[in-house]
Design a protein around this motif. Structure first.
Motif, PDB file in Angstrom:
ATOM      1  N   PHE A  40       0.809   4.672  -6.185  1.00  0.00           N
ATOM      2  CA  PHE A  40       0.480   5.217  -4.862  1.00  0.00           C
ATOM      3  C   PHE A  40       1.090   6.581  -4.609  1.00  0.00           C
ATOM      4  N   TRP A  41       2.137   6.941  -5.335  1.00  0.00           N
ATOM      5  CA  TRP A  41       2.707   8.274  -5.167  1.00  0.00           C
ATOM      6  C   TRP A  41       1.639   9.349  -5.399  1.00  0.00           C
ATOM      7  N   GLU A  44      -1.543   9.173  -2.936  1.00  0.00           N
ATOM      8  CA  GLU A  44      -1.109   9.694  -1.638  1.00  0.00           C
ATOM      9  C   GLU A  44      -1.123  11.216  -1.622  1.00  0.00           C
ATOM     10  N   TYR A  47      -4.673  12.720  -1.179  1.00  0.00           N
ATOM     11  CA  TYR A  47      -5.296  12.614   0.145  1.00  0.00           C
ATOM     12  C   TYR A  47      -4.539  13.363   1.228  1.00  0.00           C
ATOM     13  N   LEU A  48      -3.246  13.531   1.077  1.00  0.00           N
ATOM     14  CA  LEU A  48      -2.507  14.330   2.054  1.00  0.00           C
ATOM     15  C   LEU A  48      -3.015  15.767   2.090  1.00  0.00           C
ATOM     16  N   ARG A  55      -3.092  11.391   8.286  1.00  0.00           N
ATOM     17  CA  ARG A  55      -1.887  10.816   7.691  1.00  0.00           C
ATOM     18  C   ARG A  55      -2.264   9.854   6.583  1.00  0.00           C
ATOM     19  N   VAL A  56      -1.319   9.667   5.673  1.00  0.00           N
ATOM     20  CA  VAL A  56      -1.493   8.745   4.556  1.00  0.00           C
ATOM     21  C   VAL A  56      -0.211   7.936   4.426  1.00  0.00           C
ATOM     22  N   SER A  58       1.678   5.016   2.050  1.00  0.00           N
ATOM     23  CA  SER A  58       1.675   4.209   0.838  1.00  0.00           C
ATOM     24  C   SER A  58       2.081   2.784   1.179  1.00  0.00           C
ATOM     25  N   VAL A  84      -3.036   3.191  -0.710  1.00  0.00           N
ATOM     26  CA  VAL A  84      -2.762   4.193   0.319  1.00  0.00           C
ATOM     27  C   VAL A  84      -3.683   3.920   1.499  1.00  0.00           C
ATOM     28  N   VAL A  86      -5.402   5.626   4.317  1.00  0.00           N
ATOM     29  CA  VAL A  86      -5.805   6.992   4.645  1.00  0.00           C
ATOM     30  C   VAL A  86      -6.452   7.015   6.033  1.00  0.00           C
ATOM     31  N   GLN A 173       7.302   7.008   0.693  1.00  0.00           N
ATOM     32  CA  GLN A 173       6.394   7.804   1.512  1.00  0.00           C
ATOM     33  C   GLN A 173       6.525   9.293   1.197  1.00  0.00           C
ATOM     34  N   ASN A 174       5.378   9.952   1.036  1.00  0.00           N
ATOM     35  CA  ASN A 174       5.333  11.389   0.736  1.00  0.00           C
ATOM     36  C   ASN A 174       6.198  11.720  -0.479  1.00  0.00           C
TER      37      ASN A 174
END
Length: 217
Positions: A40-41, A44, A47-48, A55-56, A58, A84, A86, A173-174
């Motif tokens: 998911f890293w 993510e 899509y960010l 926002r996205v 995980s 993720v 989205v 996250q992020n």
């Protein structure tokens, strides 16, 4: 998570990927789609960067609440996939456009229960749909891609009802933006971001087209 990933779609020109023949209406309030495409890293990060995505998050989907944590999910026995969540403005980016990027950049949809050397059902390719309309559009696009012969192998993406989404731990996250020089991010996420900028630069937030990979935005 290991440090290599083979994504044939990164070598397929954007022009080979047709626009979806079906799509959801470009109207209404903020919408969401939950996608599983391996780590998911990396998904993510893709899509960010997209314009219209607000926002996205995980997280995990496909299993029970009591095993929705990274340690348990990594065993591959919980039924969860890394996903993720989205959230997007359908007047700026459509569900179909998000699917097109999912299949052409975010991951390799022909690899069953893995992405590169990341192996297990937690890395499966899946679309977790909330509505019958989402399912219909996704089914139609998968058929369209298979009929067009975009990939040499059939797409194995599963369509699963979204029973629940469980946000992952804060440190996930992020992750790519906060850890651009982490070896896995450099090996797997960075090439995806480079191709995203190269092939979908017209669909990205301005800050992601002002640098090489967008990973620092």
């Amino acid at each position: 998570m290991t440090t290599s990933c083979s994504i044939p779609g990164l070598n397929v020109p954007r022009s080979r990927f047709p626009d979806p023949g079906e799509d959801l209406p470009a109207q209404g309030n903020e919408q969401r789609v939950v996608l599983a495409g391996g780590c998911f890293w990396c998904v993510e990060a893709v899509y960010l960067a997209m314009d219209g995505v607000s926002r996205v998050v995980s997280g995990y989907a496909g299993g029970a609440a009591n095993t929705a944590n990274y340690e348990a999910v990594c065993t591959g026995t919980t039924g969860h996939a890394e996903v993720v969540d989205v959230h997007y403005d359908p007047t700026r980016v459509s569900f179909g456009e998000l699917l097109k990027v999912f299949f052409s950049v975010a991951h390799d949809p022909t690899q069953l229960n893995r992405q590169g050397n990341d192996r297990g059902t937690q890395y499966r390719s899946a679309i977790f749909y909330e509505t019958a309309a989402q399912k219909q559009v996704a089914e139609a696009y998968i058929r369209q891609l298979d009929e067009a012969g975009v990939y040499p192998d059939p797409i194995v993406t599963t369509l699963e009802p979204l029973d629940a989404f469980y946000p992952a731990e804060d440190y996930h996250q992020n992750f790519a933006a906060r850890n651009p020089y982490q070896p896995y991010i450099m090996a797997v996420a960075a090439p995806k971001m480079e191709k995203l900028v190269d092939r979908y630069g017209d669909r990205l937030k301005p800050e992601y087209t002002d640098n090489d990979t967008g990973s620092t935005a």
